[in-house]
Design a protein around this motif. Structure first.
Motif, mmCIF file in Angstrom:
data_model
loop_
_atom_site.group_PDB
_atom_site.id
_atom_site.type_symbol
_atom_site.label_atom_id
_atom_site.label_comp_id
_atom_site.label_asym_id
_atom_site.label_seq_id
_atom_site.Cartn_x
_atom_site.Cartn_y
_atom_site.Cartn_z
ATOM 1 N N ARG A 161 0.843 -1.193 0.000
ATOM 2 C CA ARG A 161 0.000 0.000 0.000
ATOM 3 C C ARG A 161 0.882 1.249 0.000
ATOM 4 O O ARG A 161 1.620 1.487 0.951
ATOM 5 C CB ARG A 161 -0.918 0.004 1.227
ATOM 6 C CG ARG A 161 -1.723 1.273 1.412
ATOM 7 C CD ARG A 161 -2.617 1.583 0.237
ATOM 8 N NE ARG A 161 -3.673 0.602 0.036
ATOM 9 C CZ ARG A 161 -4.628 0.733 -0.886
ATOM 10 N NH1 ARG A 161 -4.631 1.793 -1.694
ATOM 11 N NH2 ARG A 161 -5.541 -0.201 -1.031
ATOM 12 N N MET A 163 1.100 5.248 0.161
ATOM 13 C CA MET A 163 0.256 6.302 0.711
ATOM 14 C C MET A 163 1.013 7.622 0.797
ATOM 15 O O MET A 163 2.226 7.640 0.982
ATOM 16 C CB MET A 163 -0.234 5.912 2.125
ATOM 17 C CG MET A 163 -0.974 4.604 2.207
ATOM 18 S SD MET A 163 -1.379 4.155 3.920
ATOM 19 C CE MET A 163 -2.425 5.544 4.388
ATOM 20 N N GLN A 174 -6.655 2.788 6.444
ATOM 21 C CA GLN A 174 -6.460 2.088 5.183
ATOM 22 C C GLN A 174 -6.357 0.580 5.399
ATOM 23 O O GLN A 174 -6.876 -0.214 4.603
ATOM 24 C CB GLN A 174 -5.201 2.604 4.482
ATOM 25 C CG GLN A 174 -5.023 2.057 3.080
ATOM 26 C CD GLN A 174 -6.166 2.426 2.163
ATOM 27 O OE1 GLN A 174 -6.459 3.602 1.967
ATOM 28 N NE2 GLN A 174 -6.823 1.431 1.582
ATOM 29 N N GLU A 254 -5.068 4.476 -6.841
ATOM 30 C CA GLU A 254 -6.043 5.338 -6.192
ATOM 31 C C GLU A 254 -6.635 6.313 -7.202
ATOM 32 O O GLU A 254 -5.937 6.877 -8.034
ATOM 33 C CB GLU A 254 -5.348 6.111 -5.060
ATOM 34 C CG GLU A 254 -6.285 6.847 -4.130
ATOM 35 C CD GLU A 254 -5.533 7.478 -2.977
ATOM 36 O OE1 GLU A 254 -5.509 8.727 -2.882
ATOM 37 O OE2 GLU A 254 -4.945 6.713 -2.188
#
Length: 426
Positions: A161, A163, A174, A254
């Protein structure tokens, strides 16, 4: 479908935008929104601004809307109070996940929902993606029937992930979203170990969560890793499933609905790119699931599943503080179970506190007698009898609990739940 909204965030705004593209949908009420621009825009589309209590009025036919979309963020205590009353009134709710960080509040809402029989759906659309179903099939075969699996025997699953400026709250939020997809693909989490430092100050905590690694394990021998990684091109997630015959890489950028799956076969230089994800939209999927739930159909994930995801996110901090893997066991959260837990804690407190008070009372009675205060000594000497009365009341409450017992079969969330009860630190 007639919609109402409580609060505003990016997810709610996008949900309403997608819903209004269909002429069959209508936004009728908006509440708890401060943005004048947003309010004006939706008023022009026929929505009416009301106090949030107005959404509680009347029964399902009198309310004038079919579903209420609830935003996350803001004051958590205020939002919890609102949700508590809305769930008690059996108002159909689509709630942005996670609504708040407290797993106890999440389980409280589930117990209220089970009693009221209402609809409470979390916004967790990722598991409805067509690629998720394909990977789940490959993973299940990769464990039990490796010869028929596309990837062979699966030996590693990694969720990366990326971010922007990860903090403790943003990372846990998340993770609560991603772990639902992980459990859908890999099964229920039995053990969780976070790698990093809890941090003694803000900078150390930022560094710890910016490089956080979480190891998850279920009933089998396969371990899944969830890692926070630096942004290469755009923020988002990437799921990597490695097997003896090849590797599958599922990219989830995203801000895009195009989540392609790339399959790399062992010994082949050419890779297969699955494009079936282009037609999928998470907001359309969530609205469709909500509509089916309002019509009485079984939908997943349930609110109980979302509550478990929040608890797993909360377990990260406990694992960091204890510097070890947290073993999880399954426990059903019900009103009677919560009462039993409270009575157990109260009983321990009474035993420990009562003994201390008894010793103190006996010493004080003798002291007051020696000082020539007989009435005070007599009064203090009655404290053991008061303790006896308190213990008698406590035992009577335990007797009532024993007589009443538990109801056979606790209510299931709408649509059931294909995963067991929430994990609890053991």
């Amino acid at each position: 479908m007639k919609l109402a909204i409580l609060g505003i965030d990016d997810t709610v705004e996008r949900l309403v935008e997608i819903a209004l593209r269909d002429s069959k949908n209508q936004l009728v009420y908006i509440a708890d929104i401060d943005s004048k621009r947003t309010v004006s825009h939706w008023k022009e589309n026929g929505a009416q601004k009301v106090d949030w209590e107005y959404l509680l009025a009347g029964n399902a036919k009198q309310r004038g809307f079919d579903a209420l979309i609830v935003a996350a963020g803001g004051n958590s205590e205020v939002r919890m109070d609102q949700l508590r009353k809305l769930v008690q009134a059996a108002v159909p709710l689509l709630v942005v996940h996670p609504a708040f960080e407290s797993m106890l509040w999440c389980y409280e809402l589930e117990m209220i929902r089970a009693e009221s029989g209402g609809v409470l759906v979390p916004f967790l659309p990722a598991r409805s993606h067509p690629v998720a179903s394909r990977l789940r099939d490959w993973l299940s075969k990769g464990w039990a029937e490796s010869e028929s699996s596309e990837l062979g025997q699966v030996d590693q699953v990694v969720f990366e992930r990326a971010m922007h400026r990860p903090s403790r709250s943003s990372v846990q939020r998340q993770f609560a979203i991603d772990v639902d997809l992980i459990q859908f693909l890999c099964g229920d989490v039995k053990r969780l170990g976070a790698m990093g430092s809890p941090g003694k100050n803000a900078q150390e905590e930022f560094n710890a969560y910016g490089n956080l690694g979480v190891q998850l394990a279920g009933e089998g021998h396969l371990f899944t890793r969830w890692n926070v990684v630096p942004i290469e091109t755009v923020p988002g997630g990437r799921l990597i499933v490695s097997g003896t015959r090849g590797k599958a890489i599922w990219s989830m950028p995203e801000g895009s609905n195009d989540w392609p799956l790339e399959v790399r076969r062992a010994g082949e230089s050419r890779h297969e790119l699955v494009e079936e994800s282009q037609q999928w939209d998470p907001y359309v999927a969530a609205l469709d699931r909500m509509q089916r739930a309002v019509q009485g159909e079984a939908v997943t994930p349930t609110w109980n599943t979302a509550a478990r995801a929040v608890e797993l996110a909360d377990t990260i901090q406990r694992s960091l503080k204890k510097n070890r893997t947290i073993e999880l066991h399954q426990e059903e959260f019900t009103d009677i179970g919560t009462f039993k837990g409270f009575m157990t804690s109260l009983g321990c407190a009474l035993l420990m506190g009562g003994l201390a008070v008894l010793v103190a009372a006996l010493i004080a009675a003798q002291l007051f007698k020696s000082l020539g205060w007989p009435r005070t000594a007599e009064f203090v000497g009655r404290i053991p009898y008061l303790l006896l009365a308190v213990f008698g009341i406590f035992l009577f409450m335990q007797l009532i609990l024993k007589i009443v017992g538990t109801k056979p079969g606790s209510p299931q969330p709408p649509g059931g739940d294909d995963s067991p009860a929430p994990p609890t630190d053991h």
